[in-house]
Design a protein around this motif. Structure first.
Motif, mmCIF file in Angstrom:
data_model
loop_
_atom_site.group_PDB
_atom_site.id
_atom_site.type_symbol
_atom_site.label_atom_id
_atom_site.label_comp_id
_atom_site.label_asym_id
_atom_site.label_seq_id
_atom_site.Cartn_x
_atom_site.Cartn_y
_atom_site.Cartn_z
ATOM 1 N N GLU A 156 -11.568 -3.331 1.298
ATOM 2 C CA GLU A 156 -12.268 -1.948 1.259
ATOM 3 C C GLU A 156 -11.520 -0.623 1.753
ATOM 4 O O GLU A 156 -11.649 0.103 1.455
ATOM 5 C CB GLU A 156 -13.893 -2.165 1.829
ATOM 6 N N SER A 195 -8.326 0.135 0.050
ATOM 7 C CA SER A 195 -8.603 0.540 -0.991
ATOM 8 C C SER A 195 -9.237 2.061 -1.125
ATOM 9 O O SER A 195 -9.096 2.748 -2.002
ATOM 10 C CB SER A 195 -9.609 -0.047 -2.265
ATOM 11 N N GLY A 196 -9.913 2.319 -0.012
ATOM 12 C CA GLY A 196 -10.210 3.881 0.191
ATOM 13 C C GLY A 196 -9.303 4.903 0.798
ATOM 14 O O GLY A 196 -9.726 5.986 0.951
ATOM 15 N N THR A 197 -8.189 4.408 0.899
ATOM 16 C CA THR A 197 -7.303 5.097 1.692
ATOM 17 C C THR A 197 -6.521 6.622 0.442
ATOM 18 O O THR A 197 -6.684 5.835 -0.629
ATOM 19 C CB THR A 197 -5.866 4.532 2.435
ATOM 20 N N ARG A 198 -6.097 7.186 0.900
ATOM 21 C CA ARG A 198 -5.716 8.461 0.092
ATOM 22 C C ARG A 198 -4.603 7.736 -0.879
ATOM 23 O O ARG A 198 -4.772 8.086 -2.198
ATOM 24 C CB ARG A 198 -5.184 9.587 1.079
ATOM 25 N N GLN A 200 -6.046 5.744 -3.572
ATOM 26 C CA GLN A 200 -6.900 6.184 -4.459
ATOM 27 C C GLN A 200 -6.183 6.985 -5.362
ATOM 28 O O GLN A 200 -6.421 7.176 -6.482
ATOM 29 C CB GLN A 200 -7.628 7.387 -3.695
ATOM 30 N N SER A 201 -4.889 7.776 -5.165
ATOM 31 C CA SER A 201 -4.160 8.324 -5.862
ATOM 32 C C SER A 201 -3.232 7.225 -6.987
ATOM 33 O O SER A 201 -3.156 7.561 -8.062
ATOM 34 C CB SER A 201 -2.918 9.026 -5.176
ATOM 35 N N THR A 235 0.808 -1.054 0.025
ATOM 36 C CA THR A 235 -0.058 -0.139 0.165
ATOM 37 C C THR A 235 0.934 1.270 0.036
ATOM 38 O O THR A 235 0.400 2.348 -0.191
ATOM 39 C CB THR A 235 -0.842 -0.053 1.315
ATOM 40 N N ALA A 267 -4.726 4.512 -7.998
ATOM 41 C CA ALA A 267 -5.704 4.177 -8.780
ATOM 42 C C ALA A 267 -5.812 4.814 -10.038
ATOM 43 O O ALA A 267 -6.420 4.505 -11.062
ATOM 44 C CB ALA A 267 -7.073 3.828 -8.265
ATOM 45 N N GLU A 268 -5.830 6.074 -9.784
ATOM 46 C CA GLU A 268 -5.831 7.200 -10.931
ATOM 47 C C GLU A 268 -4.912 6.985 -12.173
ATOM 48 O O GLU A 268 -5.514 7.142 -13.320
ATOM 49 C CB GLU A 268 -5.345 8.704 -10.320
#
Length: 128
Positions: free
Chosen positions: A57, A60-63, A66-67, A17, A69-70
């Motif tokens: 979940e 995957s929702g951490t900052r 998220q960056s 992560t 995944a962009e």
């Protein structure tokens, strides 16, 4: 897509992560994730995190996730709708891609020899 194993150490999850193992251990406590003791490690505090849907979940929702995944989005050419220049460039690119290498060479030689004005005259687009 992240490859989560069914059971992971905090260090493995941290490496996956981008967070530190200490942060992962704090999440284990705060989120009350299920763990099992890791045998054979001195101190008795080592554990494996059982990676279930709640863990996936949350991570995957951490900052940072998220960056990350962009960067996985499929890139499409940016075309401004209603912009004639962009539409023309796209059409010219498609024509050039459809041509054989020999045809592209000939077109390139024609443009170099006659220039844009000469090409437009031959196409009947430019008035004299």
């Amino acid at each position: 897509m992240m490859n989560f194993k069914p059971r992971m150490t905090p260090a493995e999850l941290a490496e996956l992560t981008g967070y530190k193992a200490q942060t992962i251990n704090r999440w284990v406590t705060d989120q009350q994730w299920q763990t099992v003791p890791l045998k054979g490690v001195k101190g008795g505090k080592a554990h494996l995190i059982i990676v279930d849907d709640r863990v996936r979940e949350y991570v995957s929702g951490t900052r940072k996730m998220q960056s990350r995944a962009e960067g996985y989005h499929v890139a499409e050419p940016i075309i401004a709708y209603g912009d004639d220049a962009a539409q023309l460039e796209n059409q010219l690119r498609q024509v050039a891609q459809a041509m054989t290498p020999h045809e592209r060479q000939q077109l390139s030689a024609l443009i170099l020899r006659e220039g844009i004005s000469g090409l437009l005259k031959r196409l009947g687009i430019k008035d004299e």
